[in-house]
Motif scaffolding. Structure first.
Motif, PDB file in Angstrom:
ATOM      1  N   ASP A 189       0.841  -1.192   0.000  1.00 48.16           N
ATOM      2  CA  ASP A 189       0.000   0.000   0.000  1.00 48.16           C
ATOM      3  C   ASP A 189       0.880   1.248   0.000  1.00 48.16           C
ATOM      4  OD1 ASP A 189      -1.970   1.863   0.177  1.00 48.16           O
ATOM      5  OD2 ASP A 189      -2.845   1.101   2.043  1.00 48.16           O
ATOM      6  N   TRP A 210       0.383   4.015  -1.597  1.00 48.57           N
ATOM      7  CA  TRP A 210      -0.396   5.257  -1.511  1.00 48.57           C
ATOM      8  C   TRP A 210      -0.497   5.748  -0.071  1.00 48.57           C
ATOM      9  CZ3 TRP A 210      -1.454   8.282  -5.418  1.00 48.57           C
ATOM     10  CH2 TRP A 210      -1.509   7.738  -6.697  1.00 48.57           C
ATOM     11  N   GLN A 211      -0.831   4.848   0.847  1.00 47.93           N
ATOM     12  CA  GLN A 211      -1.014   5.242   2.253  1.00 47.93           C
ATOM     13  C   GLN A 211       0.262   5.871   2.804  1.00 47.93           C
ATOM     14  OE1 GLN A 211      -3.957   4.745   4.370  1.00 47.93           O
ATOM     15  NE2 GLN A 211      -2.776   6.295   5.445  1.00 47.93           N
ATOM     16  N   ASN A 223       0.773   9.925   3.701  1.00 46.59           N
ATOM     17  CA  ASN A 223       1.170  10.255   5.072  1.00 46.59           C
ATOM     18  C   ASN A 223       2.495  11.019   5.087  1.00 46.59           C
ATOM     19  OD1 ASN A 223      -1.096   9.006   6.118  1.00 46.59           O
ATOM     20  ND2 ASN A 223      -0.021   7.139   6.702  1.00 46.59           N
ATOM     21  N   ASP A 238      -6.635  13.732   2.360  1.00 47.30           N
ATOM     22  CA  ASP A 238      -7.332  12.475   2.607  1.00 47.30           C
ATOM     23  C   ASP A 238      -6.815  11.386   1.675  1.00 47.30           C
ATOM     24  OD1 ASP A 238      -9.525  10.855   3.736  1.00 47.30           O
ATOM     25  OD2 ASP A 238     -10.360  11.020   1.707  1.00 47.30           O
ATOM     26  N   ILE A 239      -6.431  10.252   2.231  1.00 48.53           N
ATOM     27  CA  ILE A 239      -5.885   9.145   1.443  1.00 48.53           C
ATOM     28  C   ILE A 239      -6.908   8.639   0.427  1.00 48.53           C
ATOM     29  CG2 ILE A 239      -6.452   7.444   3.229  1.00 48.53           C
ATOM     30  CD1 ILE A 239      -3.590   7.208   0.699  1.00 48.53           C
ATOM     31  N   ARG A 259      -6.152   8.316  -3.532  1.00 49.89           N
ATOM     32  CA  ARG A 259      -6.282   7.026  -4.221  1.00 49.89           C
ATOM     33  C   ARG A 259      -7.252   7.116  -5.392  1.00 49.89           C
ATOM     34  NH1 ARG A 259      -6.155   3.561   0.942  1.00 49.89           N
ATOM     35  NH2 ARG A 259      -4.121   2.600   0.747  1.00 49.89           N
ATOM     36  N   LYS A 300       3.542  -0.804   3.722  1.00 44.35           N
ATOM     37  CA  LYS A 300       2.864  -1.900   4.430  1.00 44.35           C
ATOM     38  C   LYS A 300       2.280  -2.869   3.411  1.00 44.35           C
ATOM     39  CE  LYS A 300       3.435   0.077   8.416  1.00 44.35           C
ATOM     40  NZ  LYS A 300       4.707  -0.177   9.006  1.00 44.35           N
TER      41      LYS A 300
END
Length: 190
Positions: free
Chosen positions: A13, A15-16, A20, A31-32, A36, A68
């Motif tokens: 992941d 993107w996360q 961040n 906002d994730i 996305r 992650k």
């Protein structure tokens, strides 16, 4: 079967972690889910693409190290390898010494079936590489690479993401690595 596995957005992941990291770096709270959905988040920060790409290049290695894994990704791929399938991690990540090293360490640290010879990095032409490697089934999320794989007649599975919802090729779409496992078993039998 020989399986081609993309990394970012497919097993990790990214993107996360990236959002961040950019939030901290730029003092914002983007906002994730919105990032996305769009598939490109630089303008959400009020920066140009050039500035965003420069920041990405400066922080890319860190972002990759912090990634992650998606649930069950390493377990499913390890199980498939144990059952006799071959896995090739094929990514378009930049082929710099730091990123190559970060990627190898990440695969090992997260218990993916990396064997020292099954990582192809800097793979912008995934369709050609998949054909050269004899890939039987490729797992990918990005439409630009899905197009290249489909054009090269490589059977492909879309790992579902908000930014690939409009992808209209008639290919399988999955949302989890358990679905990937089941699909490999079904495909193997046909």
């Amino acid at each position: 079967m020989r399986l081609g596995i993309d990394l970012d957005g497919t097993v990790v992941d990214t993107w996360q972690i990236a959002v961040n990291h950019f939030n901290k770096l730029l003092g914002k709270q983007i906002d994730i889910a919105e990032a996305r959905r769009l598939g490109n988040f630089y303008f959400l920060y009020g920066i140009t693409v050039e500035h965003g790409e420069r920041l990405w290049a400066e922080h890319e290695e860190t972002i990759y190290r912090l990634g992650k894994p998606f649930p069950e990704a390493s377990e499913v791929l390890s199980r498939l390898v144990a059952e006799g399938h071959e896995v090739f991690f094929i990514t378009a990540r930049a082929k710099t010494e730091g990123i190559v090293q970060a990627t190898k360490e990440w695969l090992v640290n997260n218990k993916f079936p990396y064997n020292g010879n099954n990582l192809i990095i800097g793979a912008g032409e995934k369709g050609l590489i998949a054909r050269e490697r004899g890939i039987d089934l490729f797992f990918e999320d990005m439409p630009v690479y899905l197009d290249k794989l489909v054009a090269a007649n490589i059977p492909v599975v879309i790992f579902d993401a908000p930014y690939n919802q409009c992808y209209d090729a008639k290919v399988a779409r999955i949302t989890s690595w358990q679905e990937a496992y089941d699909l490999v078993l079904v495909t193997e039998k046909t």
